[in-house]
Scaffold this active site. Structure first.
Site, short mmCIF file in Angstrom:
data_model
loop_
_atom_site.label_atom_id
_atom_site.label_comp_id
_atom_site.label_asym_id
_atom_site.label_seq_id
_atom_site.Cartn_x
_atom_site.Cartn_y
_atom_site.Cartn_z
N ARG A 77 -7.25 12.87 0.24
CA ARG A 77 -6.15 13.12 2.10
C ARG A 77 -4.31 12.68 1.78
NH1 ARG A 77 -7.23 10.04 6.90
NH2 ARG A 77 -9.18 10.77 6.88
N GLU A 116 -10.96 -9.51 2.18
CA GLU A 116 -10.03 -9.30 2.81
C GLU A 116 -9.91 -9.10 4.34
OE1 GLU A 116 -7.27 -5.89 1.44
OE2 GLU A 116 -6.38 -5.41 3.27
N ASN A 130 0.94 -1.12 -0.05
CA ASN A 130 -0.03 -0.09 0.30
C ASN A 130 0.56 1.52 -0.25
OD1 ASN A 130 -1.50 2.12 1.05
ND2 ASN A 130 -3.14 1.58 1.55
N GLU A 188 -8.21 0.50 -3.44
CA GLU A 188 -9.40 0.59 -2.12
C GLU A 188 -10.55 1.51 -2.61
OE1 GLU A 188 -7.09 0.82 1.43
OE2 GLU A 188 -6.29 -0.86 1.25
N ARG A 221 -9.87 8.11 -1.46
CA ARG A 221 -9.77 8.60 -0.04
C ARG A 221 -11.15 9.26 -0.67
NH1 ARG A 221 -9.39 6.80 5.64
NH2 ARG A 221 -10.57 8.06 6.21
N HIS A 255 -3.79 -4.56 7.73
CA HIS A 255 -3.85 -3.64 8.63
C HIS A 255 -2.87 -4.27 10.26
CE1 HIS A 255 -5.64 -0.29 10.17
NE2 HIS A 255 -6.20 0.17 9.17
N HIS A 292 1.46 6.21 1.62
CA HIS A 292 1.85 6.46 1.99
C HIS A 292 3.34 8.15 1.73
CE1 HIS A 292 0.54 6.03 6.03
NE2 HIS A 292 0.35 5.16 6.20
N HIS A 315 -5.32 3.89 -2.46
CA HIS A 315 -7.10 4.08 -1.32
C HIS A 315 -6.90 5.35 -1.75
CE1 HIS A 315 -9.79 4.80 2.85
NE2 HIS A 315 -10.00 4.50 1.00
N ARG A 348 4.11 18.69 1.89
CA ARG A 348 4.82 19.94 1.58
C ARG A 348 4.00 20.29 0.44
NH1 ARG A 348 10.12 21.45 2.04
NH2 ARG A 348 11.07 21.29 5.08
N GLY A 360 0.98 -1.54 4.51
CA GLY A 360 1.56 -0.38 4.31
C GLY A 360 2.42 0.48 4.98
N HIS A 361 2.34 1.01 5.94
CA HIS A 361 2.63 2.03 7.22
C HIS A 361 3.95 1.25 7.45
CE1 HIS A 361 2.19 5.07 9.92
NE2 HIS A 361 3.13 4.26 11.25
N THR A 383 -8.12 3.37 8.54
CA THR A 383 -9.78 2.48 7.65
C THR A 383 -9.82 1.83 9.16
OG1 THR A 383 -8.16 2.24 5.83
CG2 THR A 383 -10.54 0.47 6.72
N1 PXP Z 1 -6.41 -3.28 4.09
C1 PXP Z 1 -6.56 -2.29 3.64
C2 PXP Z 1 -7.96 -2.54 3.22
C3 PXP Z 1 -6.22 -1.07 4.60
O1 PXP Z 1 -7.03 -0.04 4.40
C4 PXP Z 1 -5.36 -0.87 4.84
C5 PXP Z 1 -5.11 0.89 4.71
O2 PXP Z 1 -5.33 1.85 3.91
C6 PXP Z 1 -3.92 -1.63 4.94
C7 PXP Z 1 -4.67 -2.48 3.81
C8 PXP Z 1 -2.66 -1.50 5.10
O3 PXP Z 1 -2.70 -1.14 6.40
P1 PXP Z 1 -1.69 -1.00 7.10
O4 PXP Z 1 -1.26 0.97 6.05
O5 PXP Z 1 -2.11 -0.44 8.30
O6 PXP Z 1 -0.57 -1.75 6.62
#
Ligand code: PXP
Length: 243
Positions: free
Chosen positions: A51, A152, A9, A72, A47, A196, A12, A45, A20, A218-219, A103
């Site tokens: 954002r 998922e 993902n 997403e 949104r 997630h 970020h 994603h 910036r 992602g994060h 999410t």
């Molecule tokens: N899967 C879905 C459906 C999500 O909404 C997210 C967060 O945007 C992720 C996976 C990834 O989550 P994380 O950023 O916590 O790894």
């Protein structure tokens, strides 16, 4: 047992760019680097408040990806129109609240009356549809009834308990996810993904559940990239699936 695929993902990267108001770091360049490093798909994603990922990112990224785009989005007419236009390989339907940081919780598919029609509109256009749901039998039954191509499973509660060192809760949540995977496997042919809050420290227990097809991360992966670079972060995450 097969190792699950890794969907990265890249939201970020766009968050950092937008902080910036400039045009770098570029999420498309990031996505291509992830693919080169071994990512099996790219998740982003769009949104409603835009954002992080912007419409232009989605449109520009689609023809450049060599793997597949997993878009997403919320269950809205606006997002449906964009998906039909962009034609990602996958759409993952997620709940969305404006004030949330990320999410929170899965889509309550059991209480979305028009969901089956929404899904079939996307599928008729050749787009595969995944539903981001809590690891809950009732939600899985609804996903099956709506003919989703994948679910998922939301691993956020597991990840939070793990991070907080709440071992009993962590094990309960892991059990809940394993039970959900088992149930979905027995009752359907849907692909079973999860994601997630997954990190190199907590991912192995989820990656090693038999039946998990793909993990979307992602994060933690982008955080790792700050210290080790995106290429190494992708490779290290795949390695962490194993132990
Ligand atoms: N899967 C879905 C459906 C999500 O909404 C997210 C967060 O945007 C992720 C996976 C990834 O989550 P994380 O950023 O916590 O790894």
């Amino acid at each position: 047992m097969n190792q699950p695929l890794l969907g990265v993902n890249i939201d970020h990267i766009a968050t950092l760019r937008n902080a910036r108001g400039v045009n770098y770091p570029c999420p498309i360049a990031g996505a291509l680097l992830c693919e080169e490093a071994g990512a099996d798909g790219i998740t982003l994603h769009l949104r409603e408040d835009r954002r992080h990922i912007k419409d232009a990112d989605v449109y520009a990224m689609k023809p450049k990806l060599k793997t597949r785009m997993n878009l997403e989005m919320a269950v809205t007419d606006e997002m449906l129109a964009i998906a039909l236009d962009v034609q990602p390989t996958w759409v993952c339907l997620v709940p969305e609240k404006r004030a949330e940081l990320t999410t929170e919780g899965g889509l309550d598919v059991a209480n979305l009356p028009n969901l089956a029609k929404f899904i079939s509109t996307l599928q008729s256009a050749g787009i595969l549809v995944s539903l981001f749901i809590d690891p809950d039998i009732h939600q899985i039954d609804t996903a099956i009834a709506c003919r989703a191509d994948a679910i998922e499973l939301h691993t956020g509660s597991y990840a939070e308990a793990d991070l907080a060192g709440e071992l009993d809760k962590r094990n309960d949540e892991l059990h809940r996810i394993k039970t959900a995977v088992q149930y979905a496997k027995q009752h359907s042919t849907m692909l079973i993904n999860a994601g997630h809050g997954l990190t190199r420290d907590n991912v192995a227990a989820i990656a090693q559940i038999d039946g998990i097809h793909e993990l979307n991360i992602g994060h933690a992966l982008i955080a790792d990239a700050v210290f080790m670079g995106l290429d190494q972060a992708v490779k290290a995450m795949k390695e962490a699936f194993k132990n």
